[in-house]
Each structure stands twice: as C-alpha cells, then as structure tokens.
Design a protein around this motif. Structure first.
Motif, PDB file in Angstrom:
ATOM      1  N   LYS A 145     -13.888  -0.792  18.023  1.00 42.51           N
ATOM      2  CA  LYS A 145     -12.826  -1.037  19.167  1.00 42.51           C
ATOM      3  C   LYS A 145     -11.689  -0.311  18.811  1.00 42.51           C
ATOM      4  N   ASN A 146     -11.300   0.125  17.397  1.00 38.85           N
ATOM      5  CA  ASN A 146     -10.347   0.664  17.019  1.00 38.85           C
ATOM      6  C   ASN A 146     -10.506   2.446  17.216  1.00 38.85           C
ATOM      7  N   ASP A 165      -3.088  13.562  19.172  1.00 35.55           N
ATOM      8  CA  ASP A 165      -1.815  13.531  19.235  1.00 35.55           C
ATOM      9  C   ASP A 165      -1.065  14.176  18.392  1.00 35.55           C
ATOM     10  N   GLU A 173      -2.239   9.576  35.240  1.00 33.69           N
ATOM     11  CA  GLU A 173      -2.727   9.673  34.053  1.00 33.69           C
ATOM     12  C   GLU A 173      -3.875  10.944  33.801  1.00 33.69           C
ATOM     13  N   TYR A 205       7.084  11.328  18.834  1.00 37.41           N
ATOM     14  CA  TYR A 205       6.492  10.632  20.238  1.00 37.41           C
ATOM     15  C   TYR A 205       7.390  11.064  21.418  1.00 37.41           C
ATOM     16  N   GLU A 236     -11.587   4.345  19.083  1.00 40.92           N
ATOM     17  CA  GLU A 236     -11.120   5.355  20.287  1.00 40.92           C
ATOM     18  C   GLU A 236      -9.485   5.564  20.259  1.00 40.92           C
ATOM     19  N   GLY A 237      -8.837   4.626  19.808  1.00 43.81           N
ATOM     20  CA  GLY A 237      -7.463   4.588  19.744  1.00 43.81           C
ATOM     21  C   GLY A 237      -7.007   5.560  18.563  1.00 43.81           C
ATOM     22  N   PHE A 238      -7.906   5.398  17.289  1.00 40.73           N
ATOM     23  CA  PHE A 238      -7.452   6.515  16.447  1.00 40.73           C
ATOM     24  C   PHE A 238      -7.745   7.862  16.724  1.00 40.73           C
ATOM     25  N   HIS A 258      -4.134  13.944  31.528  1.00 43.34           N
ATOM     26  CA  HIS A 258      -5.192  14.124  30.540  1.00 43.34           C
ATOM     27  C   HIS A 258      -5.855  15.516  30.720  1.00 43.34           C
ATOM     28  N   ASP A 306      -7.670   9.314  19.567  1.00 47.35           N
ATOM     29  CA  ASP A 306      -6.232   9.580  20.460  1.00 47.35           C
ATOM     30  C   ASP A 306      -5.078   9.794  19.605  1.00 47.35           C
ATOM     31  N   ARG A 307      -5.000   9.023  18.738  1.00 45.96           N
ATOM     32  CA  ARG A 307      -3.650   9.208  17.604  1.00 45.96           C
ATOM     33  C   ARG A 307      -3.882  10.500  17.081  1.00 45.96           C
TER      34      ARG A 307
END
Length: 454
Positions: A413-414, A424, A353, A303, A416-418, A357, A420-421
């Motif tokens: 809802k989860n 990364d 941001e 990170y 999009e975050g997953f 992006h 992105d992760r």
C-alpha cells in the motif's frame, strides 16, 4: 484482424475491431488439443477423447476465451503503436450487439475510447516561477534547542504546587455524598495523576493553588471539565455512561508534587541528539541544528515550488476539451456503489487532477525522468528518518534507517505513494534547472501563513 479508429474531435475515439476466423482458429485448435490431453471423460482413456466430443463440450467457451484474449492484445498493441493517449479503459459502445460465438464469425466489436486532449507543457529558461528560501533564524534554532531540552528533561519531586511551573500532582480521589462525606460505594481512585493547569474552568483550577504534600482539595470534576466526558472517564476510571451522570464533588489528597525540569544544554544533550562526541560545544550544536532545519525547510520550499509550477502551467495551458461523457462513464464504472450523484459532484475536481496528471506526464517524459528501485528505497529511508526525528532521534544509524525502510516497503500500500514522491523529487530537481527562479527570502511564520492562505 481489422482495426479502424475514428477520432474526429480529437478526444472522443471510436474503435471498431473485426475478428476473422483466420485470426483465432489456430489458437483455438491448439487450446482444444491441450484440453483433450487432460480431459477426463468416462469411457475414454486420457488423451483419447474424440475431438468432436471435446468441441461440443468446450468448443464455444474456448473460442470466447481465445477471441477475447486476442482482442485485448491487438487493441492495446494498436494503441501503443499509434501513440493514442487513452484515458482509462476502452468501453463497449452502445451500438455493440451480442456476438454469436457458435458461428465462425466474423465478430465485430465496437469500443468508445476516451482520448487525452493535446497540450504543450514545454518549459524553457524564459518561464519564471517563484522559489521561496525560508530563513533559518535564531528563533527557529532556539525552538529546536528547547524541544531537545524538553525531550531530555525529567520530573523532580517538590513540596508545593506552582501553576506557573505546570506541575504534576499525584493523589487519591474519593467521591463525596450530598453532605460532604465519603460516599459509601463511591468512586475511589488511588494515585490519580492530575495537571491542574489543564482544568478548563478557572474557579475549579484555583482550588489547587498552593497545594502541598498532604493537602486535601475538594473540587467537582464535572464542573472542572464541563464539556469533556473523556477527561472524566480517564481521571475517575469510569465508563462513558457513568461519566454522563457524574456530578459529585470529590476530595483529592495530594501524595506527590512533581515539576518538570528541562535537560541542560551540555555534552550529554549533544551526544543524545547527534551521537557521542560529534558535537563538543554550544556553537557547533546550534550550527548542526541550523543545518538540519535548513534541510527540512528545503523540502517545504520545493513543495511550494511544485505547487506554483503546477498553477503556472495550468494557467498557461488554459482550458482543455475533455471527453466528458466518456469520463463520467468511466467514473461510474469505477464507483458503481456510489451512484451518479457522486460522479456529478466529484467530476470537476477529478478533471482538474487529470489535467495536472497530463501536464506532469509530459514534463516527466521531456526530462527523461525514470524511477528505479533505489529511488523508491531512498524515499522510504527519508520517511523513516523523518519519523525518528519526530521523537528527537536525529542520529539514528543508516543501518537502522534502511532496515526500517525495508519493513515499510513490505506493505504494498505504501509503494504507489513512494513512487509518486520519487517522481516529484526528480521533477522538482529537473525543472528548477530549466526555468528561471524568482527567488524570495521569507520567514517561516510568513511562509506558513502563505501556505494556509493557499
């Protein structure tokens, strides 16, 4: 259909789309025929309604729908084919005039297009980025062992309270009147649990020193917790309003003293943490703990690497020209309930941001990074494993982790975050193999201090 795109300053685009009758008429006729088959008009059998009547009733609205659909399709097709990196959505230009759809056209539409600025985020082995390896020392391992011992601990009954042991008391609370007698209709709480070590005022805390079974302590809850009504409501089982006015002394009759005892470092603890017979001795226990800590800290190191890579590339790319006016209009359209003041106060951070992006998009494309369902599932399993680990459950079977991950993924809802992760994770792995890593060893304490300063 004629499309003209003008982009003189590279970021403020103007797209003019002209729709002729020949572009839409065939689709309109087909839509009207389909409508006629289903139309239910008094006096006519289904499918026999005169086309002239159909056109008078719905001809204009059908034309509007067809033209708008074709307009969107052809615009985005043009944008894709000409590789225009559009920011947000096309917005009607202020020169746009209402179109009279009762005529056959032609219809002209003018759109403002916010275009991303050009940048070069190419990485090579000539680019150097810091990478911090966090040392796994005996102190960290000892802390983890102690945590496992605490989770495997239990309370033993003892005779006398010892503040150094952070003992827990159980007893009966009774409110007193001004004369020190039990107050009629006063607050009474049986089997009230207290940990005197957490009392905020030393004078009140000291009243419990040396307490034994059967001891009666007189103290004042308000003085003990002078700034915390939540403590009073919990201890005395009263509501917040009553807690505000509570100033009485109370007696506390000690009926039980319990002392927490940590679990021993033995086979039972080994089995509880890593599964039956996976570990047989303390040395292996500490070694497996060290491996787990190292794996967790690697995520922290990665990170930090990504944040340093971001800073490095943002500085190398330098200042970019953005279509500020158009972007502010886009922000306003997306935040109509928050007003122009919100846009102005958040615009700079939003553009910052956006810059990252765009850099990240270029890196993802350059490294051929693609996220598949398995990658998203892997992230969900990783999240599940971390959540179980927080409760000391480090040997959860893969089957349970996958089932829990599946339940997490059911909540859209989860997702999009997953995603992105997952991007990364792949981006970190790819770029670490491209740039030159300036590796540095660092203690966890120093690493945390560095992150806090950042």
């Amino acid at each position: 259909m004629n499309i003209i795109f003008e982009n003189p300053d590279k970021v403020n685009g103007l797209m003019t789309v002209t729709v002729e009758q020949g572009d839409y008429q065939a689709d309109v006729d087909k839509a009207l025929k389909d409508y006629r088959k289903k139309a239910n008009v008094p006096g006519f059998r289904p499918g026999q309604v005169p086309m002239g009547l159909i056109k008078r009733q719905v001809g204009t609205s059908v034309k509007v729908d067809v033209v708008n659909r074709l307009l969107g399709e052809k615009m985005y097709e043009y944008i894709r084919e000409n590789k225009i990196q559009m920011l947000g959505e096309p917005m009607p230009n202020e020169k746009q005039v209402p179109q009279d759809f009762k005529t056959d056209g032609p219809f002209e539409f003018i759109f403002d297009i916010a275009v991303a600025p050009e940048l070069d985020a190419t990485l090579t082995d000539k680019d150097t980025v810091d990478y911090y390896n966090i040392d796994v020392d005996d102190k960290l391992i000892d802390q983890q062992v102690e945590m496992f011992q605490s989770r495997a601990g239990h309370y033993d009954k003892v005779e006398e309270y010892d503040p150094a042991q952070n003992d827990m008391l159980k007893g009966d609370l009774r409110e007193l009147d001004a004369d020190g007698n039990a107050k009629e209709d006063g607050v009474v709480v049986e089997s009230a649990v207290m940990m005197p070590e957490y009392i905020k005022v030393d004078e009140q805390k000291a009243l419990f020193d040396g307490a034994k079974l059967g001891s009666v302590i007189t103290f004042n809850p308000r003085k003990a917790y002078p700034e915390n009504d939540a403590e009073l409501t919990s201890l005395l089982k009263i509501d917040k309003e009553a807690a505000k006015d509570m100033t009485s002394d109370f007696t506390y009759l000690v009926t039980e003293v319990s002392r927490f005892v940590k679990g021993e470092v033995n086979q039972e603890l080994f089995d509880q943490v890593f599964g039956k017979d996976e570990v047989k001795d303390k040395e292996t226990f500490r070694k497996k703990i060290a491996e787990g800590i190292k794996s967790q800290l690697a995520n922290d190191s990665d990170y930090k690497f990504l944040t340093d890579l971001r800073k490095y590339l943002e500085n190398r790319v330098g200042e970019l020209q953005f279509p500020d006016t158009l972007l502010k209009r886009l922000m306003m359209n997306n935040n109509k309930d928050k007003g122009q003041e919100f846009v102005e106060s958040n615009y700079e951070a939003s553009v910052k941001e956006l810059k990252w992006h765009l850099i990240k998009e270029q890196l993802v494309a350059a490294n051929g990074i693609k996220v598949e369902d398995k990658d998203i599932k892997d992230v969900a399993v990783q999240v599940a494993r971390m959540q179980f680990a927080q409760y000391g459950m480090s040997n959860v079977p893969d089957e349970y982790l996958e089932n829990y991950a599946d339940s997490i993924l059911k909540d859209n809802k989860n997702i999009e975050g997953f995603v992105d992760r997952a991007i990364d994770i792949k981006l970190i792995a790819a770029t670490k193999n491209v740039v030159k890593l300036n590796e540095k060893n660092i203690s966890l304490d120093d690493f945390n201090k560095m992150m806090q300063e950042k």
